[in-house]
Design an enzyme around this catalytic site. Structure first.
Site, PDB file in Angstrom:
ATOM      1  CB  SER A   1      -0.188  -8.158  -1.362  1.00  0.00           C
ATOM      2  OG  SER A   1      -0.970  -9.076  -0.300  1.00  0.00           O
TER       3      SER A   1
ATOM      4  CD  GLU B   1     -10.280   4.394   1.300  1.00  0.00           C
ATOM      5  OE1 GLU B   1     -10.069   5.728   0.942  1.00  0.00           O
ATOM      6  OE2 GLU B   1      -9.691   3.580   0.813  1.00  0.00           O
TER       7      GLU B   1
ATOM      8  CE  LYS C   1      -4.465  -1.709   1.609  1.00  0.00           C
ATOM      9  NZ  LYS C   1      -4.150  -2.995   1.908  1.00  0.00           N
TER      10      LYS C   1
END
Ligand SMILES: *Cc1c(COP(=O)(O)O)cnc(C)c1O
Length: 393
Positions: free
Chosen positions: A375, A107, A85
């Site tokens: 990930s 968010e 991210k």
């Protein structure tokens, strides 16, 4: 707008008219800076020195021997804050700064995107506010504390199911009234144009590195790439460089929850249908009246009733295939990678690992070269996994 942001018929801009000027401004800035030399020098610097890129493409020898395939792991789990991210939050944070924005909003579901935004807010000295469903605020106390430590303000959202989808609605609402000085930093390849395209751009670093690395190690493309899909950003990131290479099979793994037909699932592409959610047309989980259903998945990152529009396009055109892994199978994948390779994956990534095992066990796939996008790392999931596995270890 210069583009309608469509992937086939999917994507687009389904938002209140009040937001159009903000999206136009964002699209113009993205187009201006994405190929700007100084912008990219700065972004590369932070990706390298702050986040820890490039990540390695690691040959998983023990798992390869066990499963009879050549298995490589793209180690996004090694990045600062523990997942891919940060690639996107650094990119968008820097873009917001170049646009002259003073404040970031975001968010978050479990808090992973909130943390990746909060650290970038601290780094770039931009006040940051994170919308989070009040249910999630309780469930993810530790992550709330992490965000607050990095100066972010966490704003609990009490509407609807008090989870991620309600947090997104609230962030969009706040953005409408503060577009002048605020950038809304969306965490995945979803939302109205230009977000799906922009987030893909910032995550495509995963694919570019992977292609270069596999060429150095193998001299040819892999047979298949496997990645988990929540909103779809890590998957699109690694797929991006291979989409035009038709011989490379692309597989996205959704959170099956209790099973795709159990009514408690996050497998939007497997059992959802076309609909509009959070500004774009894609697949969604919905009831007969078009009301959005709640998603269910053991890993918070895959627990979303929508999916990025480009994945809808890749699915209907047949370029990528989407499968689902249940909570139980994901826990098995979590254990498998930990025990064979000494690498504890995020529960999201454990879905990709679980499918890797299924795939490798099919006779026709023996000997293939497989890349799994790892990930994120599993530290954040320790308590949950300990609780679920109990004495099973
Ligand atoms: C958030 C998250 C995901 C899901 O998001 P995508 O946009 O689908 O990539 C997957 N893995 C990890 C580790 C995450 O934190």
């Amino acid at each position: 707008m210069i583009s309608d942001g469509k992937f086939g018929k999917y994507g687009g801009i389904f938002v209140p008219e009040l937001l159009i000027p903000a999206l136009e401004e964002l699209e113009a800035a993205f187009i201006k800076y994405k190929d700007d030399k100084n912008f990219n020098v700065e972004l590369d610097y932070y990706l390298r020195e702050f986040a820890g890129r490039p990540t390695s493409l690691y040959y998983a020898r023990n798992l390869s021997e066990k499963l009879g395939c050549k298995i490589y792991l793209k180690r996004e789990d090694m990045l600062h804050t523990g997942a891919h991210k940060i690639n996107n939050t650094l990119g968008q944070g820097l873009l917001a700064q170049h646009m002259g924005k003073k404040r970031l909003i975001a968010e978050t579901g479990a808090g992973q995107h909130g943390i990746a935004t909060a650290v970038v807010g601290a780094l770039l000295k931009m006040p940051t506010e994170v919308y989070m469903g009040s249910e999630d605020v309780i469930r993810q106390k530790l992550n709330v504390f992490r965000m607050e430590l990095s100066n972010a303000k966490v704003l609990p959202v009490d509407n609807g199911s008090r989870t991620l989808k309600d947090a997104i609605n609230e962030a969009l609402r706040n953005w409408i009234s503060n577009v002048e000085d605020t950038h809304y930093l969306i965490g995945s390849t979803m939302g109205p144009h230009p977000y799906p395209t922009m987030v893909k751009h910032f995550q495509s670093i995963i694919g570019r590195e992977t292609r270069k690395q596999i060429m150095e190690k193998e001299g040819v493309n892999p047979d298949v790439i496997i990645a988990c899909v929540g909103g779809g950003s890590n998957a699109i990131g690694i797929f991006s460089e291979f989409i035009e290479h038709d011989e490379v099979e692309l597989i996205g793994v959704e959170g099956g929850g209790n099973g795709v037909n159990s009514g408690k699932t996050g497998a939007t592409l497997s059992v959802g249908s076309e609909g509009v959610l959070h500004g774009s047309l894609s697949f969604v989980l919905q009831d007969d009246y078009g009301q959005i259903s709640e998603a269910h998945c053991v890993s918070a990152g895959l627990d979303y009733p929508g999916v990025g529009p480009e994945h809808a396009y890749l699915k209907v055109t047949g370029r990528a295939k989407y499968v689902a892994i249940t909570d139980k199978e994901a826990l098995h994948g979590f254990k498998l990678l930990s025990q064979y390779e000494g690498i504890i994956p995020a529960l999201e990534s454990a879905h990709a690992i679980a499918y890797l095992e299924k795939y490798a066990e099919m006779r026709e796939n023996k000997g293939k070269t497989i890349i799994v996008n790892l990930s994120g790392r599993g530290d954040k999931d320790m308590f949950l996994v300990a609780e679920k596995m109990g004495d099973e270890l």
